[in-house]
Design a protein around this motif. Structure first.
Motif, short mmCIF file in Angstrom:
data_model
loop_
_atom_site.label_atom_id
_atom_site.label_comp_id
_atom_site.label_asym_id
_atom_site.label_seq_id
_atom_site.Cartn_x
_atom_site.Cartn_y
_atom_site.Cartn_z
N GLY A 112 0.80 -1.22 0.00
CA GLY A 112 0.00 0.00 0.00
C GLY A 112 0.83 1.27 0.00
O GLY A 112 0.31 2.34 -0.28
N MET A 113 2.13 1.16 0.32
CA MET A 113 2.99 2.34 0.31
C MET A 113 3.67 2.48 -1.04
O MET A 113 4.33 1.56 -1.52
N VAL A 114 3.48 3.64 -1.67
CA VAL A 114 4.14 3.94 -2.94
C VAL A 114 5.61 4.23 -2.66
O VAL A 114 5.94 4.86 -1.66
N VAL A 115 6.50 3.79 -3.54
CA VAL A 115 7.94 3.98 -3.30
C VAL A 115 8.36 5.42 -3.52
O VAL A 115 9.07 6.00 -2.70
N HIS A 116 7.93 6.04 -4.62
CA HIS A 116 8.36 7.42 -4.89
C HIS A 116 7.18 8.25 -5.37
O HIS A 116 6.24 7.73 -5.98
N PRO A 117 7.20 9.59 -5.12
CA PRO A 117 6.09 10.44 -5.55
C PRO A 117 5.88 10.41 -7.06
O PRO A 117 6.84 10.27 -7.83
N GLY A 118 4.65 10.52 -7.46
CA GLY A 118 4.29 10.55 -8.87
C GLY A 118 2.83 10.92 -9.00
O GLY A 118 2.18 11.26 -8.01
N HIS A 119 2.31 10.85 -10.19
CA HIS A 119 0.94 11.29 -10.46
C HIS A 119 -0.04 10.60 -9.52
O HIS A 119 -0.12 9.38 -9.45
N GLY A 120 -0.76 11.41 -8.75
CA GLY A 120 -1.78 10.86 -7.85
C GLY A 120 -1.23 10.42 -6.50
O GLY A 120 -2.00 10.11 -5.59
N ASN A 121 0.08 10.37 -6.36
CA ASN A 121 0.70 9.96 -5.09
C ASN A 121 1.82 10.94 -4.76
O ASN A 121 3.00 10.64 -4.93
N TYR A 122 1.44 12.12 -4.26
CA TYR A 122 2.43 13.16 -4.05
C TYR A 122 2.99 13.16 -2.63
O TYR A 122 4.00 13.79 -2.35
N THR A 123 2.30 12.50 -1.71
CA THR A 123 2.75 12.45 -0.32
C THR A 123 2.61 11.02 0.20
O THR A 123 2.00 10.17 -0.44
N GLY A 124 3.19 10.80 1.38
CA GLY A 124 3.03 9.49 2.03
C GLY A 124 3.84 8.37 1.41
O GLY A 124 3.59 7.20 1.68
N ASP A 136 20.43 13.71 3.86
CA ASP A 136 21.19 13.98 2.64
C ASP A 136 21.37 12.74 1.78
O ASP A 136 22.48 12.25 1.58
N LEU A 137 20.27 12.22 1.26
CA LEU A 137 20.35 11.03 0.42
C LEU A 137 20.85 11.41 -0.97
O LEU A 137 20.47 12.46 -1.51
N PRO A 138 21.69 10.57 -1.58
CA PRO A 138 22.13 10.84 -2.95
C PRO A 138 20.96 10.66 -3.91
O PRO A 138 20.00 9.95 -3.61
N VAL A 139 21.03 11.31 -5.05
CA VAL A 139 19.94 11.25 -6.03
C VAL A 139 20.36 10.40 -7.22
O VAL A 139 21.47 10.56 -7.75
N ASN A 140 19.47 9.49 -7.64
CA ASN A 140 19.80 8.63 -8.78
C ASN A 140 19.53 9.35 -10.10
O ASN A 140 19.14 10.53 -10.11
N SER A 141 19.68 8.64 -11.21
CA SER A 141 19.54 9.27 -12.53
C SER A 141 18.11 9.74 -12.82
O SER A 141 17.89 10.55 -13.70
N ASN A 142 17.15 9.24 -12.03
CA ASN A 142 15.75 9.67 -12.20
C ASN A 142 15.34 10.68 -11.13
O ASN A 142 14.14 10.89 -10.90
N ASP A 143 16.33 11.30 -10.49
CA ASP A 143 16.08 12.30 -9.44
C ASP A 143 15.33 11.72 -8.25
O ASP A 143 14.54 12.43 -7.60
N ARG A 144 15.56 10.44 -7.95
CA ARG A 144 14.87 9.81 -6.82
C ARG A 144 15.89 9.50 -5.72
O ARG A 144 16.75 8.64 -5.88
#
Length: 341
Positions: A112-124, A136-144
């Motif tokens: 039930g928990m979305v891994v990363h924000p996206g359309h329709g799932n902006y929080t949580g 200070d997490l590093p960011v991958n090639s998809n800005d995640r």
């Protein structure tokens, strides 16, 4: 098209863009219904609002929501969503952390928990929780931030998260080189004939429904995908299986198991939320409906995870318990098989 979209793109707010080409076999279909099939979590209201705002184009022309999409049409839609910085807001969400050190952590994600924000799932999302936990997490090639791999919203289980750039590079290479170890447990429809086997077949988006992935066995489309499976327990009309991933494609296990005729139990997107095997007895249908209520998601859990530690070089292996909803559903099928088969 450039002039039509220009003013919006100059605004400070961010927009999401989607572009699709209707397949050759596309029957005429209203553009709002067409887009419902292609964009995850897009509500009818959101699509209708985009149409009212003049943000749906077919073949470079603005269209209304009742336009009938035909084979070969190029469909574009633009949605407004919150500014990027709001999508990456730290949120105090509890995390089930299995292991953590200075360079990585392993988390057991609930269904039930979305891994990363996206359309329709902006929080949580898991990302929002991780940003609160580690600043200070590093960011991958998809800005995640922190992500090395992902699992679907309604799949539970283990994920490794990188806390440094070096760890992210090292871990990402292991996943790319197929040296990481990932084992899932799945409950699938039907009696899986062979005790073990390997499923191979390229995976790409289904051209008629972009929310689904599809196997292309001849390799003419998509990316190589390999899944090794083994039967854990036969429970009559369903089978409990172990799936080991050699590759990590979107929906890989869900698509590969369906491809060999064994759709995951209660996998709504791929048709597993219907009675696919069994009898026509009303009592049996009621039993299956009750099992669906106990496990209101696809029966898939990322149980074990193994990788080489980026700093120590030690082989790390983690195991997780099958979550309660899935465990109760399996027990229900065990009991049914014992008394009915």
């Amino acid at each position: 098209m450039e002039s039509a979209m220009g003013p919006e793109l100059n605004d400070e707010e961010l927009y999401e863009h989607h572009k699709f080409i209707a397949s050759k076999g596309q029957e005429p279909l209203r553009v709002d219904k067409f887009l419902m099939n292609f964009i995850e979590n897009a509500t009818r209201n959101k699509i209708q609002q985009a149409a009212k705002d003049g943000h749906i184009w077919v073949n470079e022309k603005i269209v209304k929501q009742n336009y009938k999409v035909k084979a070969g049409d190029e469909v574009k839609v633009l949605f407004e969503h919150p500014p990027y910085e709001l999508l990456l807001t730290p949120e105090n969400i509890p995390l089930d952390i299995v292991y953590e050190d200075d360079v990585l952590l392993v988390v057991n994600k609930p269904a039930g928990m979305v891994v990363h924000p996206g359309h329709g799932n902006y929080t949580g999302t898991l990302i929002n929780a991780l940003l609160y936990h580690s600043k200070d997490l590093p960011v991958n090639s998809n800005d995640r931030p922190g992500l090395v791999h992902r699992i679907d919203k309604d799949t539970s289980g283990l994920l490794v998260v990188a806390k440094t750039e070096a760890a992210m590079t090292h871990l990402a290479k292991q996943f790319f080189d197929k040296t990481s170890e990932r084992e899932y447990v799945a409950l699938v429809w039907g009696n899986v004939e062979d005790e073990s086997g390997t499923i191979e077949g390229n995976i790409a988006r289904n051209p008629k429904n972009r929310l689904q992935m599809q196997v292309f066995p001849e390799g003419e489309q998509g990316k190589e995908a390999v899944t090794h499976y083994g039967v854990l327990e036969r429970l009559g009309y369903v089978t409990l299986v172990s799936c080991k991933l050699e590759t990590g494609r979107t929906h890989q296990i869900r698509v590969h198991m369906k491809y060999i005729g064994h759709t995951l139990f209660n996998d709504e997107r791929y048709g597993g939320d219907k009675v696919l095997k069994g009898t026509t007895f009303t009592k049996y249908k009621q039993f299956v409906d009750n099992a669906f209520k106990i496990l209101p998601r696809q029966a898939l859990h990322a149980k074990t995870l193994g990788f080489v530690h980026p700093v120590s070089g030690e082989m790390m292996r983690f195991d997780s318990e099958i979550p309660e909803d899935m465990s109760l559903c399996i027990d229900k099928w065990k009991d049914y098989a014992k008394h009915s088969m």
